[in-house]
Design a protein around this motif. Sequence first.
Motif, PDB file in Angstrom:
ATOM      1  N   ALA A 140       7.932  96.228 -15.278  1.00  0.00           N
ATOM      2  CA  ALA A 140       7.200  95.668 -16.461  1.00  0.00           C
ATOM      3  C   ALA A 140       7.527  96.550 -17.540  1.00  0.00           C
ATOM      4  CB  ALA A 140       5.734  95.482 -16.324  1.00  0.00           C
ATOM      5  N   VAL A 141       7.537  96.067 -18.596  1.00  0.00           N
ATOM      6  CA  VAL A 141       7.582  96.653 -19.987  1.00  0.00           C
ATOM      7  C   VAL A 141       6.247  96.908 -20.589  1.00  0.00           C
ATOM      8  CG1 VAL A 141       8.298  96.435 -22.511  1.00  0.00           C
ATOM      9  CG2 VAL A 141      10.009  96.531 -20.686  1.00  0.00           C
ATOM     10  N   GLY A 199      18.989  92.019 -21.390  1.00  0.00           N
ATOM     11  CA  GLY A 199      19.182  91.393 -20.225  1.00  0.00           C
ATOM     12  C   GLY A 199      18.647  91.764 -19.211  1.00  0.00           C
ATOM     13  N   ILE A 200      17.531  92.573 -19.030  1.00  0.00           N
ATOM     14  CA  ILE A 200      16.790  93.132 -17.765  1.00  0.00           C
ATOM     15  C   ILE A 200      15.671  91.887 -17.333  1.00  0.00           C
ATOM     16  CG2 ILE A 200      15.604  94.715 -16.864  1.00  0.00           C
ATOM     17  CD1 ILE A 200      18.482  95.658 -17.549  1.00  0.00           C
ATOM     18  N   PRO A 201      15.544  91.422 -16.068  1.00  0.00           N
ATOM     19  CA  PRO A 201      14.815  90.575 -15.910  1.00  0.00           C
ATOM     20  C   PRO A 201      13.397  91.023 -15.758  1.00  0.00           C
ATOM     21  CG  PRO A 201      16.260  90.981 -13.918  1.00  0.00           C
ATOM     22  CD  PRO A 201      16.744  91.646 -15.196  1.00  0.00           C
ATOM     23  N   VAL A 218      21.438 102.006 -17.556  1.00  0.00           N
ATOM     24  CA  VAL A 218      20.124 101.138 -17.098  1.00  0.00           C
ATOM     25  C   VAL A 218      19.997 100.037 -16.286  1.00  0.00           C
ATOM     26  CG1 VAL A 218      18.043  99.811 -18.287  1.00  0.00           C
ATOM     27  CG2 VAL A 218      18.674 102.310 -18.812  1.00  0.00           C
ATOM     28  N   PRO A 219      21.031  98.863 -16.715  1.00  0.00           N
ATOM     29  CA  PRO A 219      21.003  97.492 -15.949  1.00  0.00           C
ATOM     30  C   PRO A 219      21.254  97.948 -14.243  1.00  0.00           C
ATOM     31  CG  PRO A 219      22.178  97.436 -17.684  1.00  0.00           C
ATOM     32  CD  PRO A 219      21.861  98.889 -17.626  1.00  0.00           C
ATOM     33  N   ALA A 220      22.189  98.722 -13.805  1.00  0.00           N
ATOM     34  CA  ALA A 220      22.125  99.066 -12.470  1.00  0.00           C
ATOM     35  C   ALA A 220      20.841  99.822 -11.708  1.00  0.00           C
ATOM     36  CB  ALA A 220      23.489  99.606 -12.102  1.00  0.00           C
ATOM     37  N   ALA A 221      20.650 100.713 -12.640  1.00  0.00           N
ATOM     38  CA  ALA A 221      19.428 101.568 -12.084  1.00  0.00           C
ATOM     39  C   ALA A 221      18.162 100.667 -11.808  1.00  0.00           C
ATOM     40  CB  ALA A 221      19.031 102.500 -12.995  1.00  0.00           C
ATOM     41  N   LEU A 222      17.994  99.716 -12.814  1.00  0.00           N
ATOM     42  CA  LEU A 222      16.670  98.867 -12.856  1.00  0.00           C
ATOM     43  C   LEU A 222      16.712  97.934 -11.761  1.00  0.00           C
ATOM     44  CD1 LEU A 222      15.810 100.623 -15.120  1.00  0.00           C
ATOM     45  CD2 LEU A 222      14.913  98.378 -16.169  1.00  0.00           C
ATOM     46  N   ALA A 223      18.034  97.572 -11.611  1.00  0.00           N
ATOM     47  CA  ALA A 223      18.289  96.330 -10.317  1.00  0.00           C
ATOM     48  C   ALA A 223      18.030  97.043  -9.230  1.00  0.00           C
ATOM     49  CB  ALA A 223      19.624  96.136 -10.515  1.00  0.00           C
ATOM     50  N   ARG A 224      18.306  98.428  -8.842  1.00  0.00           N
ATOM     51  CA  ARG A 224      18.139  99.119  -7.673  1.00  0.00           C
ATOM     52  C   ARG A 224      16.473  99.257  -7.344  1.00  0.00           C
ATOM     53  NH1 ARG A 224      21.142 104.599  -6.814  1.00  0.00           N
ATOM     54  NH2 ARG A 224      19.829 104.344  -4.832  1.00  0.00           N
ATOM     55  N   LEU A 237       9.814  91.434 -29.015  1.00  0.00           N
ATOM     56  CA  LEU A 237      10.056  91.901 -27.530  1.00  0.00           C
ATOM     57  C   LEU A 237      10.810  90.314 -26.837  1.00  0.00           C
ATOM     58  CD1 LEU A 237       6.910  93.619 -26.541  1.00  0.00           C
ATOM     59  CD2 LEU A 237       9.387  94.642 -26.930  1.00  0.00           C
ATOM     60  N   GLU A 238      10.151  89.327 -27.118  1.00  0.00           N
ATOM     61  CA  GLU A 238      10.659  88.185 -26.698  1.00  0.00           C
ATOM     62  C   GLU A 238      12.101  88.037 -27.095  1.00  0.00           C
ATOM     63  OE1 GLU A 238      11.035  84.703 -24.665  1.00  0.00           O
ATOM     64  OE2 GLU A 238       9.376  86.033 -24.634  1.00  0.00           O
ATOM     65  N   ALA A 239      12.663  88.159 -28.471  1.00  0.00           N
ATOM     66  CA  ALA A 239      13.718  88.205 -29.124  1.00  0.00           C
ATOM     67  C   ALA A 239      14.952  89.155 -28.432  1.00  0.00           C
ATOM     68  CB  ALA A 239      13.845  88.332 -30.685  1.00  0.00           C
ATOM     69  N   ALA A 240      14.289  90.167 -27.983  1.00  0.00           N
ATOM     70  CA  ALA A 240      15.182  91.381 -27.570  1.00  0.00           C
ATOM     71  C   ALA A 240      15.568  90.968 -26.364  1.00  0.00           C
ATOM     72  CB  ALA A 240      14.384  92.476 -27.713  1.00  0.00           C
ATOM     73  N   LYS A 241      15.080  90.171 -25.278  1.00  0.00           N
ATOM     74  CA  LYS A 241      15.383  89.709 -24.050  1.00  0.00           C
ATOM     75  C   LYS A 241      16.869  89.448 -23.866  1.00  0.00           C
ATOM     76  CE  LYS A 241      10.943  88.406 -22.567  1.00  0.00           C
ATOM     77  NZ  LYS A 241      10.129  87.103 -22.023  1.00  0.00           N
ATOM     78  N   LYS A 242      17.367  88.544 -24.492  1.00  0.00           N
ATOM     79  CA  LYS A 242      18.573  88.293 -24.797  1.00  0.00           C
ATOM     80  C   LYS A 242      20.052  89.400 -24.952  1.00  0.00           C
ATOM     81  CE  LYS A 242      19.392  86.101 -29.123  1.00  0.00           C
ATOM     82  NZ  LYS A 242      19.755  85.093 -29.916  1.00  0.00           N
ATOM     83  N   TYR A 243      19.275  90.528 -25.367  1.00  0.00           N
ATOM     84  CA  TYR A 243      20.291  91.599 -25.915  1.00  0.00           C
ATOM     85  C   TYR A 243      20.320  92.796 -24.760  1.00  0.00           C
ATOM     86  CZ  TYR A 243      20.756  89.407 -30.547  1.00  0.00           C
ATOM     87  OH  TYR A 243      20.856  88.540 -31.375  1.00  0.00           O
TER      88      TYR A 243
END
Length: 234
Positions: A128-129, A146-148, A114-120, A138-144
């Motif tokens: 957006a989510v 890691g998708i911007p 997921v990280p590499a695919a979403l970066a592309r 959802l706010e707490a989940a961001k650090k786990y």
Amino acid sequence: MTDIATLKAEITLCMFDQYGTVVDMQGGLRAVAAPFLKAKGSTIDPNAFVTWWRRTHFENSMIDALLDHPHTPYREIGHLSVRQVMDRAGIRHTEDEVRALVAAIERLTCFPEVPAALARLHTRYKLAVLSNGDPDMLEAAKKYHGIPFDAVISVDEANAFKPHRATYLMAARRMDTPPHRILFVANHEFDCVGAKAAGLRTAFVDRRRRPFARWPHQPDLIVKDMTELAELMA
């Protein structure tokens, strides 16, 4: 399925379901459930337990969405559902244990690709989510995960759970984007059906290799994972 060139020309925003699409909900919760069940002396398979939990949660969410009353938070539906499953399975438990199991949802990590695919995808589209989760979860989940993401939106604003039409239309308004210019991406058939019925374009991530039912609201794309989605759309 829709022609890729046409889809790429129209889409300006990719919107994702979070639980089970961006993050590995089944695998993550299975890892939490396994030691819990072992400590309880339960012989229930952890994967089966998590499947039962998730199906019960979905059923209870749909009941809540149809009651025409103020929206019940996702976390409370989670507590209700885990408690219900353990009561039915004859597993003795405390409220602290119920809360701890549901809290594990906030710490789920992404599927490997997921990280590499979403970066592309992010090089071409806004991301957006739209999730059934509560805003603070959802706010707490961001650090786990890691998708911007450009935005993380909870259905709490629409006073209903997905696949209620109001959730997708609210998210489109929040992103100031016409529904037909949004590609909604989900691992869940119900979510793709709901988004398509609301006028969004959809991509079904068929991780479990299951045929899509013959709904009139068919996905515009069916992909095996996020890598394939990025290859087609980015």
